[in-house]
Scaffold this active site. Structure first.
Site, PDB file in Angstrom:
ATOM      1  CE  LYS A 183     -13.668  -7.741   6.550  1.00 47.44           C
ATOM      2  NZ  LYS A 183     -12.676  -6.675   6.983  1.00 47.44           N
TER       3      LYS A 183
ATOM      4  CB  SER B 299     -14.018  -3.148  -0.171  1.00 44.82           C
ATOM      5  OG  SER B 299     -12.877  -3.125   0.427  1.00 44.82           O
ATOM      6  N   GLY B 300     -12.673  -5.902  -0.829  1.00 46.30           N
ATOM      7  CA  GLY B 300     -12.144  -7.147  -2.021  1.00 46.30           C
ATOM      8  C   GLY B 300     -11.664  -6.296  -3.258  1.00 46.30           C
TER       9      GLY B 300
ATOM     10  CD  GLU C 229     -11.708 -10.961   5.869  1.00 46.89           C
ATOM     11  OE1 GLU C 229     -10.955 -10.697   6.570  1.00 46.89           O
ATOM     12  OE2 GLU C 229     -11.728 -10.116   4.680  1.00 46.89           O
TER      13      GLU C 229
ATOM     14  NE  ARG D 157      -4.086  -1.873   1.041  1.00 44.91           N
ATOM     15  CZ  ARG D 157      -3.940  -3.292   0.368  1.00 44.91           C
ATOM     16  NH1 ARG D 157      -3.203  -3.645  -1.054  1.00 44.91           N
ATOM     17  NH2 ARG D 157      -4.784  -4.305   0.608  1.00 44.91           N
TER      18      ARG D 157
HETATM   19  C1  5MM Z   1      -6.884  -4.595   5.505  1.00 44.64           C
HETATM   20  O1  5MM Z   1      -6.448  -5.839   4.891  1.00 44.64           O
HETATM   21  C2  5MM Z   1      -6.666  -6.898   5.695  1.00 44.64           C
HETATM   22  C3  5MM Z   1      -5.474  -7.622   6.077  1.00 44.64           C
HETATM   23  O2  5MM Z   1      -5.019  -8.123   4.938  1.00 44.64           O
HETATM   24  P1  5MM Z   1      -3.488  -9.129   4.653  1.00 44.64           P
HETATM   25  O3  5MM Z   1      -3.519  -9.988   6.184  1.00 44.64           O
HETATM   26  O4  5MM Z   1      -3.305  -9.598   3.390  1.00 44.64           O
HETATM   27  O5  5MM Z   1      -2.285  -8.107   5.227  1.00 44.64           O
HETATM   28  C4  5MM Z   1      -7.813  -7.660   5.201  1.00 44.64           C
HETATM   29  O6  5MM Z   1      -7.946  -9.003   6.094  1.00 44.64           O
HETATM   30  C5  5MM Z   1      -9.087  -7.050   5.162  1.00 44.64           C
HETATM   31  O7  5MM Z   1      -9.567  -6.935   6.490  1.00 44.64           O
HETATM   32  C6  5MM Z   1     -10.300  -7.712   4.455  1.00 44.64           C
HETATM   33  O8  5MM Z   1      -9.726  -8.440   3.234  1.00 44.64           O
HETATM   34  C7  5MM Z   1     -11.088  -6.572   4.081  1.00 44.64           C
HETATM   35  O9  5MM Z   1     -10.214  -5.640   3.350  1.00 44.64           O
HETATM   36  P2  5MM Z   1     -10.756  -4.965   1.894  1.00 44.64           P
HETATM   37  O10 5MM Z   1      -9.521  -4.113   1.543  1.00 44.64           O
HETATM   38  O11 5MM Z   1     -10.974  -6.072   1.168  1.00 44.64           O
HETATM   39  O12 5MM Z   1     -12.125  -4.252   2.204  1.00 44.64           O
END
Ligand code: 5MM
Length: 352
Positions: free
Chosen positions: A226, A267-268, A184, A40
């Protein structure tokens, strides 16, 4: 032998589920692991260091008024041990501001099989001990993420089974420790699959996850699911035949038992606007037996991160972006979001 008063745990978990799902708020996923936050930061040209990550999380978590739209924050282990510039630990800062602190407890994805496209989630080593420590630190809920890829022959039965069992095992450990589990199972957006494929796979995965949760005697009312929204794959250019919101409403209504404590969306990889629009459509598509909210990572943070990258010494403009997205999703939660109001807010704040 130490006697643990589990009735206190249950009361705490009931309050926590209610607090996280309180209308019209949602959960901020700020639990990027080391590799993800590195990606990021690199995407906006920011150097990555422990102090840069701390300052970025300070920008997010100390946003004034965040509690109007955000009920809880999922942190990464490093963040949960860090503090604001004035020395207030982030966990205490959130509590003081009426936001429930939570933590990601999985240790990431491990490739499985020869194809290298599927994963199982790791993190069971020492998990009960880590959960006890997190409770002592003041954390109230946890999150564990598994991923499922759609493609020819995918997800494999093995991966669905292994990850569903893993999620149930994690949820059981959490509840035994007094933490509310967010479970999740993320059905990935990557690929050229159709909306129908997405619906079929989400139904299959969620059904298996619920079956395993029940087998493990996990209290569904003290569990938050989730989930991904049902939509075509990111490289499929054929328009969805049905709106994402309506398709997702059908999938979840057919699949999740009313006993589940709550449902939140990830949001994926959708853009901020897509995620909010789809969530708003979902909210307008029916009424549901469980509270449904958002738990976005990128779709809450992307604009704030971009803005912060233009001048990391300034927090306020980035916070305006975060608050805007949080407010838009809070409107979407009650089906009151409009693109006009969203872009009016953007026009006011976006000058980079
Ligand atoms: C913020 O991203 C979370 C951590 O991901 P990593 O373990 O890959 O670093 C991730 O679990 C996040 O909580 C979910 O995927 C939802 O985030 P998005 O960006 O998909 O809304």
């Amino acid at each position: 032998m130490q006697i643990i008063d589990t009735s206190q745990f249950k009361l705490g978990m009931i309050d926590c589920v209610r607090g996280l799902l309180i209308r019209p708020k949602g959960i901020l996923a700020a639990d990027e692991s080391f590799p993800t936050i590195a990606k990021r930061f690199a995407s906006v040209g920011l150097p990555n260091s422990e102090e840069a990550r701390r300052r970025y999380r300070e920008m997010l978590l100390a946003t004034g008024g965040l509690d109007e739209f955000i009920s809880g924050v999922i942190m990464f282990d490093e963040t949960a041990r860090q503090a604001n510039s004035d020395g207030t630990p982030f966990i205490h800062l959130l509590e003081q501001n009426g936001i429930i602190p939570g933590i990601k407890v999985d240790a990431g994805l491990l490739p499985i099989g020869s194809s290298d496209v599927e994963n199982v989630t790791s993190g069971f080593d020492g998990l009960p001990g880590r959960l006890r420590e997190y409770v002592q630190m003041g954390l109230r809920f946890a999150k564990w993420r598994s991923t499922f890829r759609i493609g020819p022959g995918l997800p494999s039965d093995f991966v669905v089974d292994a990850n569903a069992i893993g999620l149930a095992q994690y949820a059981s450990f959490c509840q035994n420790a007094g933490l509310v589990p967010i479970v999740e199972p993320e059905v990935l957006l990557d690929g050229d699959h159709s909306l129908a494929d997405s619906k079929r796979v989400i139904i299959h995965v969620l059904t298996e996850v619920v079956r395993r949760l029940e087998q493990a005697n996990v209290r569904l009312d003290l569990t938050i699911v989730k989930t991904s929204m049902a939509t075509r794959g990111s490289t499929n250019k054929v328009e969805n035949q049905e709106s994402v919101g309506a398709a997702t409403a059908r999938v979840l209504s057919e699949t999740l038992p009313p006993a589940i404590g709550g449902v939140v969306f990830l949001s994926g990889g959708m853009s901020e606007l897509e995620a909010t629009r789809n969530f708003n459509e979902f909210s307008q598509s029916g009424s549901y037996p469980w509270p449904v909210s958002f738990s976005f990572g990128r779709a809450l943070q992307n604009s704030a991160l971009k803005r912060w990258a233009t001048d990391p010494s300034r927090f306020e403009e980035a916070r305006t972006e975060l608050l805007h997205r949080a407010r838009m999703n809070s409107l979407a939660r009650v089906g009151d979001w409009s693109p006009e109001e969203d872009s009016a807010g953007e026009g006011r704040t976006r000058k980079f």
